[in-house]
Scaffold this active site. Structure first.
Site, PDB file in Angstrom:
ATOM      1  CE  LYS A 284       1.555 -22.660   9.537  1.00  0.00           C
ATOM      2  NZ  LYS A 284       2.327 -21.776  10.445  1.00  0.00           N
TER       3      LYS A 284
ATOM      4  CD  GLU B  39       9.380 -23.313  16.378  1.00  0.00           C
ATOM      5  OE1 GLU B  39       9.844 -22.526  15.541  1.00  0.00           O
ATOM      6  OE2 GLU B  39       8.194 -23.291  16.739  1.00  0.00           O
TER       7      GLU B  39
ATOM      8  CG  HIS C 232       8.313 -23.187   5.868  1.00  0.00           C
ATOM      9  ND1 HIS C 232       7.358 -23.013   6.830  1.00  0.00           N
ATOM     10  CD2 HIS C 232       9.466 -23.362   6.539  1.00  0.00           C
ATOM     11  CE1 HIS C 232       7.921 -23.078   8.026  1.00  0.00           C
ATOM     12  NE2 HIS C 232       9.211 -23.288   7.881  1.00  0.00           N
TER      13      HIS C 232
ATOM     14  CE  LYS D 244       5.874 -20.628  18.045  1.00  0.00           C
ATOM     15  NZ  LYS D 244       6.836 -20.957  16.989  1.00  0.00           N
TER      16      LYS D 244
ATOM     17  CE  LYS E  13      11.868 -26.573   7.788  1.00  0.00           C
ATOM     18  NZ  LYS E  13      12.705 -25.468   8.174  1.00  0.00           N
TER      19      LYS E  13
ATOM     20  NE  ARG F 295      -3.275  -0.809   3.013  1.00  0.00           N
ATOM     21  CZ  ARG F 295      -4.321  -1.208   3.724  1.00  0.00           C
ATOM     22  NH1 ARG F 295      -5.486  -1.350   3.152  1.00  0.00           N
ATOM     23  NH2 ARG F 295      -4.204  -1.423   4.993  1.00  0.00           N
TER      24      ARG F 295
ATOM     25  CG  HIS G 130       5.123 -26.999   9.787  1.00  0.00           C
ATOM     26  ND1 HIS G 130       4.908 -26.588   8.494  1.00  0.00           N
ATOM     27  CD2 HIS G 130       5.287 -25.861  10.505  1.00  0.00           C
ATOM     28  CE1 HIS G 130       4.949 -25.264   8.438  1.00  0.00           C
ATOM     29  NE2 HIS G 130       5.165 -24.800   9.646  1.00  0.00           N
TER      30      HIS G 130
ATOM     31  CG  ASP H  98       2.184 -21.768  14.475  1.00  0.00           C
ATOM     32  OD1 ASP H  98       2.013 -21.087  13.451  1.00  0.00           O
ATOM     33  OD2 ASP H  98       3.286 -21.856  15.066  1.00  0.00           O
TER      34      ASP H  98
HETATM   35  C1  BG6 Z   1       5.918 -21.591  11.000  1.00  0.00           C
HETATM   36  C2  BG6 Z   1       5.212 -21.371  12.302  1.00  0.00           C
HETATM   37  O1  BG6 Z   1       5.044 -22.171  10.065  1.00  0.00           O
HETATM   38  O2  BG6 Z   1       7.011 -22.468  11.190  1.00  0.00           O
HETATM   39  C3  BG6 Z   1       6.179 -20.818  13.335  1.00  0.00           C
HETATM   40  O3  BG6 Z   1       4.152 -20.453  12.111  1.00  0.00           O
HETATM   41  C4  BG6 Z   1       7.395 -21.693  13.458  1.00  0.00           C
HETATM   42  O4  BG6 Z   1       5.547 -20.685  14.594  1.00  0.00           O
HETATM   43  C5  BG6 Z   1       7.995 -21.958  12.082  1.00  0.00           C
HETATM   44  O5  BG6 Z   1       8.331 -21.039  14.279  1.00  0.00           O
HETATM   45  C6  BG6 Z   1       9.104 -22.978  12.150  1.00  0.00           C
HETATM   46  O6  BG6 Z   1       9.743 -23.049  10.910  1.00  0.00           O
HETATM   47  P1  BG6 Z   1      11.296 -23.357  10.789  1.00  0.00           P
HETATM   48  O7  BG6 Z   1      11.543 -23.493   9.338  1.00  0.00           O
HETATM   49  O8  BG6 Z   1      12.002 -22.196  11.425  1.00  0.00           O
HETATM   50  O9  BG6 Z   1      11.506 -24.614  11.559  1.00  0.00           O
END
Ligand code: BG6
Length: 512
Positions: A156, A224, A186, A338, A190, A51, A248, A243
């Protein structure tokens, strides 16, 4: 090189939300790397849309600063050449008027080599963006035969639950054909995640053992150490099940458990994943009480953007079963959280103990079951653990590990997941993207878990200290089955030893 002078019509990647963190922190570094490797389709151009009112020069400066912040070393000449591909146009994706600048910029390209729209936007803008593209005549449908491609990449979170995901799918499919929709996870970009398929289906050694006949159980850990950081407002409405699990962890579960697709091709692969997800035993609320553990790290409710009374789980562990011939009775333990002790993602496949021990081992010793550990990150490789003789100690045995690391074979660091995914979307390969029915099935598994967890009469998530391995209840989930969480790719697992109970683990009933 003047990219606009190529003879072939070249594709345009239109990034909506081009000044946001996803675009500047992930997409542009990945595109720059593809550019340097000479992998972008010839003449590919990038149109950033946001924007703000920015000149091309200011937009380039912003991207260059973001690259530096991401630690990418950009040689000035390479950067200048890359920047020539990139233009900026101010726009608002949610209306036809707001998209007029984008339309004009695309039309002024002259030849049309196809458009890839990337929605790097807040999820609540997706439906508005689809409507805007449709009304502005930029979407995939209706389309003349042999018309240049129109594709859309959707990030996502894909919906908040099954109902909202279905509504979003309906909306997207009103403007694009399923073959034009690239729903991103994503993790599938990997290298180590793709290597699960190679490990299983490019080798003959492991696949014959990959079933209930030889496997005791499977563990999937995506841990994480980071906390929610500045994502409190989003995260508090989502929690770890939406999430991480819905996308994943379900994808990792699929890749470790699916049947071999006949070809590495989008529909063959996605068809197998949907079959697998359909076979996951539904968890009702009663089962969730037994098979789901929720945790929240200490201090989570003090994070910015998080409700003071929040019961959102930042950790979950679950036990799932897959009701098919291959996996009947084999528990799959999944955990993610987390604020944990470290960042580690790993799949551990634990084999059964040998049926009979012919060795006279010292009283305190027993044979350890074999394990294959697929390291996703940060240890990118494979560990295979097996028993070996200890030299000069009679017939005493110990566990040894064969280790493979990508880093030992390669001089360059593996590419970021977005490189592969962006290139696949530009070239139209949807193998590593999710199909509509795959998203539906994953939500069908997760919805009952979120309902059970969010039920106001359910106990709140167990609080765990930051830097620990999560709530003690997650250890009990496995201890009940006389098992324990293990990690092969990191040394300190932090798991409590399993408390062996006299109780017969319920998965054993009727098995073997
Ligand atoms: C994302 C989540 O899809 O993946 C995050 O929303 C998470 O919360 C992240 O931290 C982890 O991805 P990566 O590639 O850093 O392991």
């Amino acid at each position: 090189m003047n990219e606009t002078s190529t003879a072939q019509p070249a594709p345009v990647l239109v990034i909506f939300g081009a000044t946001g963190s996803l675009a500047t922190g992930k997409l542009v570094p990945a595109l720059f790397s593809l550019h340097r490797k000479g992998r972008l389709p010839p003449g590919t151009r990038i149109l950033g849309v946001a924007r703000q009112d920015l000149s091309d020069d200011r937009f380039h400066a912003l991207l260059e600063a973001a690259l530096r912040a991401a630690g990418v070393v950009a040689q000035p000449a390479a950067w200048r050449e890359f920047a020539r591909r990139i233009h900026f146009v101010s726009g608002d994706v949610s209306s036809v008027e707001g998209l007029s600048g984008v339309k004009q910029a695309l039309e002024s390209e002259g030849s049309d080599g196809g458009h890839l729209y990337y929605l790097a936007l807040a999820p609540w803008l997706y439906p508005k963006a689809i409507d805007g593209l449709l009304k502005a005549g930029l979407a995939g449908r209706p389309k003349a035969e042999n018309a240049p491609f129109r594709r859309i990449v959707v990030e996502k979170p894909f919906g908040h639950d099954l109902a909202s995901a279905r509504a979003l799918n309906r909306k997207i499919l009103s403007a694009f054909d399923e073959s034009e929709v690239f729903r991103i996870d994503h993790f599938l970009g990997k290298e180590t995640v793709q290597n699960i398929l190679v490990f299983r289906f490019a080798n003959i050694m492991f696949e014959p053992l990959w079933s209930r006949n030889f496997i005791d159980h499977v563990q999937i850990t995506v841990a994480e150490s980071k906390r929610v950081e500045d994502r409190g407002p989003y995260y508090d409405g989502a929690g770890v099940l939406r999430d991480m699990f819905q996308n994943h962890l379900m994808q990792l579960l699929c890749l470790v458990a699916i049947e071999a697709p006949s070809r590495f091709e989008a529909d063959a692969l996605r068809g197998e994943k949907v079959k697998l997800l359909r076979a996951v035993r539904p968890i009702d609320e009663m089962a969730a009480r037994r098979d789901l553990v929720a945790g929240q790290y200490q201090g989570y409710t003090l994070e910015p953007g998080v409700r003071k009374e929040s019961r959102t789980p930042t950790y979950a562990a679950a036990r799932l079963f897959i009701d098919n011939w291959r996996w009947q009775g084999v528990p799959f333990y999944l955990r993610s959280g987390k604020g944990l002790a470290r960042r580690v993602s790993e799949i551990v496949v634990q084999f059964l103990a040998p049926p009979h021990n012919m060795f006279e081992l010292p009283a305190e010793q027993s044979l350890e079951p074999n394990r294959v550990s697929l390291g996703i990150q940060p240890d990118e490789g494979v560990h295979i653990r097996f028993e070996t003789k200890i030299p000069d100690r009679g017939m005493e045995v110990r566990s040894s590990t064969l280790v493979f690391h990508f880093a030992d074979q390669e001089t360059a660091a593996p590419p970021d997941a977005y490189e592969r995914l962006l290139l696949d979307a530009l070239t139209g390969d949807a193998s590593l993207f999710m199909r509509e029915d795959e998203i539906d099935q994953a939500w069908s598994i997760i919805d009952p878990l979120t309902h059970a967890q969010e039920d106001p009469t359910a106990p709140p998530p167990e609080v765990y200290p930051v830097g620990s391995w999560g709530p003690a209840a997650a250890d009990r989930l496995l201890a009940r089955d006389r098992r324990a969480w293990v990690l092969e790719t990191v040394s300190e697992t932090g798991t409590a030893p399993p408390s062996v109970s006299d109780e017969q683990p319920d998965h054993e009933v009727g098995r073997r």
